[in-house]
Design an enzyme around this catalytic site. Structure first.
Site, short mmCIF file in Angstrom:
data_model
loop_
_atom_site.label_atom_id
_atom_site.label_comp_id
_atom_site.label_asym_id
_atom_site.label_seq_id
_atom_site.Cartn_x
_atom_site.Cartn_y
_atom_site.Cartn_z
N ASP A 137 0.85 -1.19 0.00
CA ASP A 137 0.00 0.00 0.00
C ASP A 137 0.89 1.24 0.00
OD1 ASP A 137 -2.89 -0.77 0.25
OD2 ASP A 137 -2.14 -1.84 2.00
N ARG A 145 4.06 2.69 3.06
CA ARG A 145 4.62 1.49 3.70
C ARG A 145 6.13 1.37 3.56
NH1 ARG A 145 0.01 1.09 6.37
NH2 ARG A 145 -1.69 0.02 5.25
N HIS A 237 -11.81 2.24 -3.45
CA HIS A 237 -12.37 0.99 -2.96
C HIS A 237 -13.79 0.88 -3.51
CE1 HIS A 237 -9.54 2.64 0.02
NE2 HIS A 237 -9.21 1.39 0.30
N HIS A 249 -12.14 -0.66 8.90
CA HIS A 249 -11.18 -1.45 9.66
C HIS A 249 -11.77 -1.89 11.00
CE1 HIS A 249 -8.49 0.65 6.84
NE2 HIS A 249 -7.67 -0.38 7.02
N ASP A 322 -10.49 -5.89 -0.34
CA ASP A 322 -9.72 -5.23 0.70
C ASP A 322 -9.35 -6.30 1.73
OD1 ASP A 322 -8.44 -3.27 2.17
OD2 ASP A 322 -10.16 -1.91 2.19
#
Length: 428
Positions: A137, A145, A237, A249, A322
């Protein structure tokens, strides 16, 4: 990669080489008559030459040679542990995943990452196996990242400059080139959500903004630049995470957009990404009753993934979920069942199941029982392998680790980052 209960799998590279060789031999066999006729021994008369043998499709040939267990492995993109290939290699040899995803714990330096990537690719190709997608990501901005990558501002900041096309293109190009140099051949970017809710806790400045036309245009610019740099681009997304006050999340967001609102607000960036040949589209763990009143998250909704994305928008590429470790993916069915339902709905790849072993067994069992039709599995694997072929991953999965540090943070890349940063400051 060994075939379970059958002969050894023929590698994609070997298949393609054989096809090329066969095509070459066929071309030279045409003779002096240019392939249009052959002269008979008696009387000198000519007869039409035989029709050429159709060239076998290497991806189709490869899919036919794979066992069901190997095909199921291609659907998964798990995490890997550590900074060397040893631990990941054991997992790869057991499950044959289609890809892996990196996080900062895997990444120390450019050279170390390139060596890690090459080691994982060697494990994947063992016994004529299929090379990996290796992703991360790297959106830049607040979702980054790779600790040593050349830095760029958020998408929202890039969209605010006087020449956003140039700045978005530069950021995506440099990011893609540096990822590719260390063996990361896939980026889970760009974000294609239209951020219309100021209370949105998860998208925010990751989006190019609140104007669907502008977001759509810049998504197209970014997709082109990522692909040109040599990495697989992923628009996310779907069907659109921009108007939510809940973080998927930690919960399951509900977006109350009607079909008409979705078409006007959320769909345009994904339509543009598709028009620009985006390699992958990532699903969202969100419920949109105006699109599907079943209450299922979009990741597990056939109406959304197959009905809207495949049929209405005409998308033929890879659909990836995801992370299945997120609460929004597990709250209704649990992780193993979520993986099965996602594949049934139309997802081709399953990102980060919390336990690879249980998710893998659940999907394999569903295929063997017929709950996931063999045709659905073959369709998904064919898309995955086709993407790997088209992006050169089957042919050339390795990188030159000795050159990685020359590309990452190069003088040209740092200068591009300084220019973009100056444009952001001047545009505010």
């Amino acid at each position: 990669m060994r075939r379970i209960g059958g002969p050894r799998l023929v590698s994609a590279v070997a298949v393609m080489a054989a096809v090329a060789s066969a095509a070459g031999c066929g071309g030279s066999a045409a003779g002096s008559d240019d392939g249009s006729a052959r002269r008979t021994a008696a009387g000198g008369r000519t007869t039409p030459s035989a029709a050429p043998t159709p060239t076998p499709d290497p991806v189709t040939s490869l899919v036919r040679r794979m066992s069901t267990a190997e095909k199921v492995g291609q659907l998964f993109i798990p995490t890997v542990r550590g900074t060397t290939a040893a631990t990941g290699a054991a997992m790869i040899e057991k499950y044959h995943p289609g890809g892996v995803i990196y996080f900062p714990e895997n990444l120390r330096t450019a050279r170390q990452t390139a060596v890690l990537s090459n080691g994982l690719q060697r494990a994947a190709k063992k016994d004529d196996g299929v090379p990996l997608l290796i992703g991360t990501d790297e959106e830049q901005g607040i979702v980054s990242r790779v600790p040593y990558i050349t830095r760029f501002p958020t998408n929202k900041a890039l969209a605010s400059t006087r020449n956003p096309d140039d700045d978005v293109r530069a950021a995506a190009r440099v990011t893609g080139e540096e990822l590719r140099a260390v063996g990361i051949n896939q980026d889970f970017a760009p974000v294609a959500d239209v951020n219309v809710n100021p209370r949105n806790p998860v998208i925010g400045v990751r989006s190019f903004g609140a104007d669907p036309k502008k977001v759509a245009h810049l998504v197209g610019v970014a997709v082109d630049a990522y692909r040109a740099s040599g990495v697989v681009a992923t628009a996310k997304h779907f069907p659109g995470h921009g108007d939510t006050a809940t973080d998927s999340h930690t919960g399951l967001p509900v977006i109350k957009h009607s079909m008409a609102t979705w078409q006007r607000l959320d769909a345009p960036p994904f339509q543009t990404a598709i028009a620009h040949h985006v390699d992958m589209i990532m699903t969202a763990h969100i419920v949109v009753p105006g699109l599907d009143d079943s209450g299922d998250p979009a990741t597990m909704s056939r109406t959304v993934l197959t009905g809207l994305l495949r049929h209405r928008l005409g998308y033929g590429g890879v659909v990836v979920t995801d992370s299945l470790s997120m609460a929004g993916a597990q709250v209704k069915y649990g992780a193993p069942e979520a993986a099965v339902r996602a594949v049934r709905a139309g997802a081709d790849m399953l990102l980060m199941p919390p336990r690879l072993d249980s998710a893998y067994r659940a999907v394999l069992s569903a295929v063997r029982s017929g709950r996931i039709p063999q045709s659905r599995l073959d369709e998904a694997v064919t898309r995955i392998l086709r993407m790997k072929q088209d992006r050169g991953i089957l042919r050339a999965p390795y990188v030159d680790a000795s050159r990685a540090a020359d590309v990452v943070g190069s003088a040209e890349h740092r200068a591009a980052a300084r220019r973009v940063a100056a444009h952001v400051r001047a545009g505010r």
